[in-house]
Structure formats: structure tokens, C-alpha cells
Design an enzyme around this catalytic site. Structure first.
Site, PDB file in Angstrom:
ATOM      1  N   LYS A 122       4.166  -1.875   3.046  1.00  7.69           N
ATOM      2  CA  LYS A 122       3.840  -3.241   3.468  1.00  7.69           C
ATOM      3  C   LYS A 122       4.923  -3.793   4.387  1.00  7.69           C
ATOM      4  CE  LYS A 122       1.239  -4.139  -0.770  1.00  7.69           C
ATOM      5  NZ  LYS A 122       1.320  -4.583  -2.158  1.00  7.69           N
ATOM      6  N   GLN A 166       4.271  -8.106  -6.487  1.00  5.71           N
ATOM      7  CA  GLN A 166       3.708  -6.767  -6.701  1.00  5.71           C
ATOM      8  C   GLN A 166       3.404  -6.529  -8.183  1.00  5.71           C
ATOM      9  OE1 GLN A 166       2.994  -4.417  -4.250  1.00  5.71           O
ATOM     10  NE2 GLN A 166       2.056  -3.268  -5.899  1.00  5.71           N
ATOM     11  N   ASP A 182      -2.783 -12.331  -1.784  1.00  7.97           N
ATOM     12  CA  ASP A 182      -3.492 -11.354  -2.616  1.00  7.97           C
ATOM     13  C   ASP A 182      -4.862 -11.879  -3.049  1.00  7.97           C
ATOM     14  OD1 ASP A 182      -2.470  -8.817  -2.964  1.00  7.97           O
ATOM     15  OD2 ASP A 182      -1.019  -9.414  -4.485  1.00  7.97           O
TER      16      ASP A 182
END
Length: 284
Positions: free
Chosen positions: A53, A97, A120
């Protein structure tokens, strides 16, 4: 003859266009999209995801901040860091994460992220927007799969889509996105009885059950489109999907490989949503 859906190539193409849009945003408004990624602990898979990422964000011209925290960090310290990024106007996307260590409540952590920066798409407010037909931030993997369908000209209207897996990350949001495109959706999972029978009815089969090579040819009808979201390791440490690719590709009309299928598109949509958040900050 099966068509292999190349998520890596599509992701690179989209990220190239995104890099141009980022330059335009900086030139016109002096704004650089900022993405903050918070990694707790040393989970090897999570470390790989976060590195990818970060690499992609920098390549596209983003401001990228990665905070790596000890597994022993307390929940309150993590929340304090999230609140700092919530207040930071140079950050337009915040990602924590997953998975988190067992002593940290991931639902609580997601609630602490500003919904406008929740790239997200996991915050209940964004879930509500999606299910009410007004999507703002959408979970990145389902969003990436929808881009694949669009790019490859796969018509969804009136098709029967079967999803194996009911997570908040893939299965549930995927169902809503397909419904929005007028597909008929059946949502199945590991406890579904006669699962293979349901799967064989699918024009579009999306597999996100988290078990290596779970879906074999007996699950797939001739000519189905098969999307493999799985990321597993076999006994030799090789990365494999939830679908037995060699078998199923003999019956499918389209199929995604692992690696090089859905994974690159997840990162691409994360960057796209961060860019869109930066764009909204200009026009608010």
C-alpha cells in the site's frame, strides 16, 4: 476458452490515471491526497500488505504515512493516534490494518475513525450509506471487483450471483453492490447446507471463504464467471486462492488468478477512495 481477468494490469492502468489526477489536484488546489496506515504488531501478511500500500501510494504521488506500533500497545493509545489523524487536514484517508491483537476491540477502533476518512468503508455510517443505495466509502475489495466487471464488459443485470462468504469486508458489501447493478444475489457461507448445489446455479460466483482450493469444478457451472478473493498458503508456502484454479478454469468463462487478480485492485480502490476524499475536502 477462458479469459483470465488480469487485476494487476487493470490496477496499474487505473493507478496511472490516478497519478495524473493527483498532479492536477495539487496544481489546481495545492492539495496532495494523504493516506495514513496504522499497523499494530508484526503479522507477516499484514506487513506485506502495508508495504504494498505504501509503495503504491508513493508511486501515485500521495502523501503516505505509516505508523508501526508494538503488539502490546493499549487500546487507548491506539485511539489517541487515530484521533490525531482525524484532526490532521493533510490526511484524507485512515486505515487501521486488520487483524488487530486480541486485547484490542476492532469494532471499537473502527468507530473511532472519522467516517469521511474511513477509506476501508467499515464504519457503520458508511455501511449504512452503502445499504441505503448512497455509497460514499465502500470496502475496497468489493469495489475493486466491480471495476473488474466493468473493465471486462461483464454484464450483471438479471444474472444470478452467488457469494460464498458473509464477512463485512467482502461478502455483505459485495451483495449490495451487485444488487445495485440489478443482479439477483444469493449469499452463502460455510454453514450453508448443500453449498455446491447453490454455487452451481451461479452465473457469477464470488468466493471469499478463506480456505485454500475449497471451490472445485463440482461447484461451478459451465460458462460461469469466477472471482477468487482467497489468499492462503499451501503446505509449501505458495500463495493460493479459495478456488482450485486449474480445475475451475476448464469450466469458467472468466476467472481471476491468485496472485494477480483481486489483490491489486483492493489497493487501487484504497487509493481511489483516498483521492475522492481529498477532492471532497476541496469542495466542502
Amino acid at each position: 476458452m477462458v479469459t483470465i481477468i488480469d487485476g494487476k494490469a487493470l490496477g496499474q492502468k487505473m493507478q496511472g490515471k490516478l497519478a495524473k489526477k493527483v498532479k492536477d489536484l495539487k496544481r489546481e488546489f495545492g492539495i496532495v491526497p494523504g493516506l495514513a496506515v496504522i499497523l499494530v504488531g508484526d503479522n507477516p501478511a499484514s506487513q506485506v500488505y502495508v508495504r504494498n500500500k505504501e509503495k503504491s501510494a508513493i508511486a501515485a504521488g500521495f502523501k503516505s504515512e505509516t505508523v508501526r506500533l508494538s503488539e502490546s500497545i493499549c487500546q487507548e493509545e491506539l485511539i489517541a493516534i487515530i484521533h490525531q489523524f482525524n484532526q490532521d487536514e493533510s490526511i484524507h484517508g485512515i486505515l487501521v490494518q486488520l487483524p488487530l491483537p486480541s486485547h484490542i476491540n476492532d469494532k471499537k477502533i473502527i468507530l473511532e475513525i472519522d467516517p469521511k476518512k474511513d477509506v476501508d468503508g467499515f464504519h457503520p455510517m458508511n455501511t449504512g450509506h452503502l445499504w441505503s443505495g448512497r455509497p460514499l466509502m465502500v470496502p475496497c475489495t468489493p469495489a475493486g471487483i466491480m471495476e473488474m466487471f466493468s473493465d471486462y464488459g461483464i454484464d450483471l443485470e438479471g444474472k444470478h450471483a452467488v457469494i460464498i462468504g458473509r464477512s463485512n469486508i467482502v461478502g455483505k458489501p459485495m451483495a449490495q453492490l451487485l444488487l445495485d447493478k440489478n443482479a439477483t444475489v444469493t449469499l452463502t457461507h460455510s454453514r450453508t447446507r448443500h453449498l455446491a448445489e447453490f454455487a452451481r446455479q451461479a452465473d457469477i460466483l464470488i468466493v471469499a471463504i478463506g480456505q485454500g482450493h475449497f471451490v472445485t469444478e463440482e461447484f461451478v457451472k459451465e460458462g460461469a464467471v469466477v472471482i477468487d478473493v482467497g489468499m492462503n498458503r499451501d503446505d509449501n508456502g505458495k500463495l493460493i486462492g479459495d478456488v482450485a484454479f486449474e480445475q475451475v478454469s476448464q469450466k469458467a468463462s472468466y476467472i481471476t488468478p491468485v496472485p494477480g487478480g483481486v489483490g491489486p485492485m483492493t489497493i487501487t480502490m484504497l487509493l481511489e477512495q483516498t483521492y475522492q476524499s481529498a477532492l471532497r475536502s476541496v469542495s466542502k
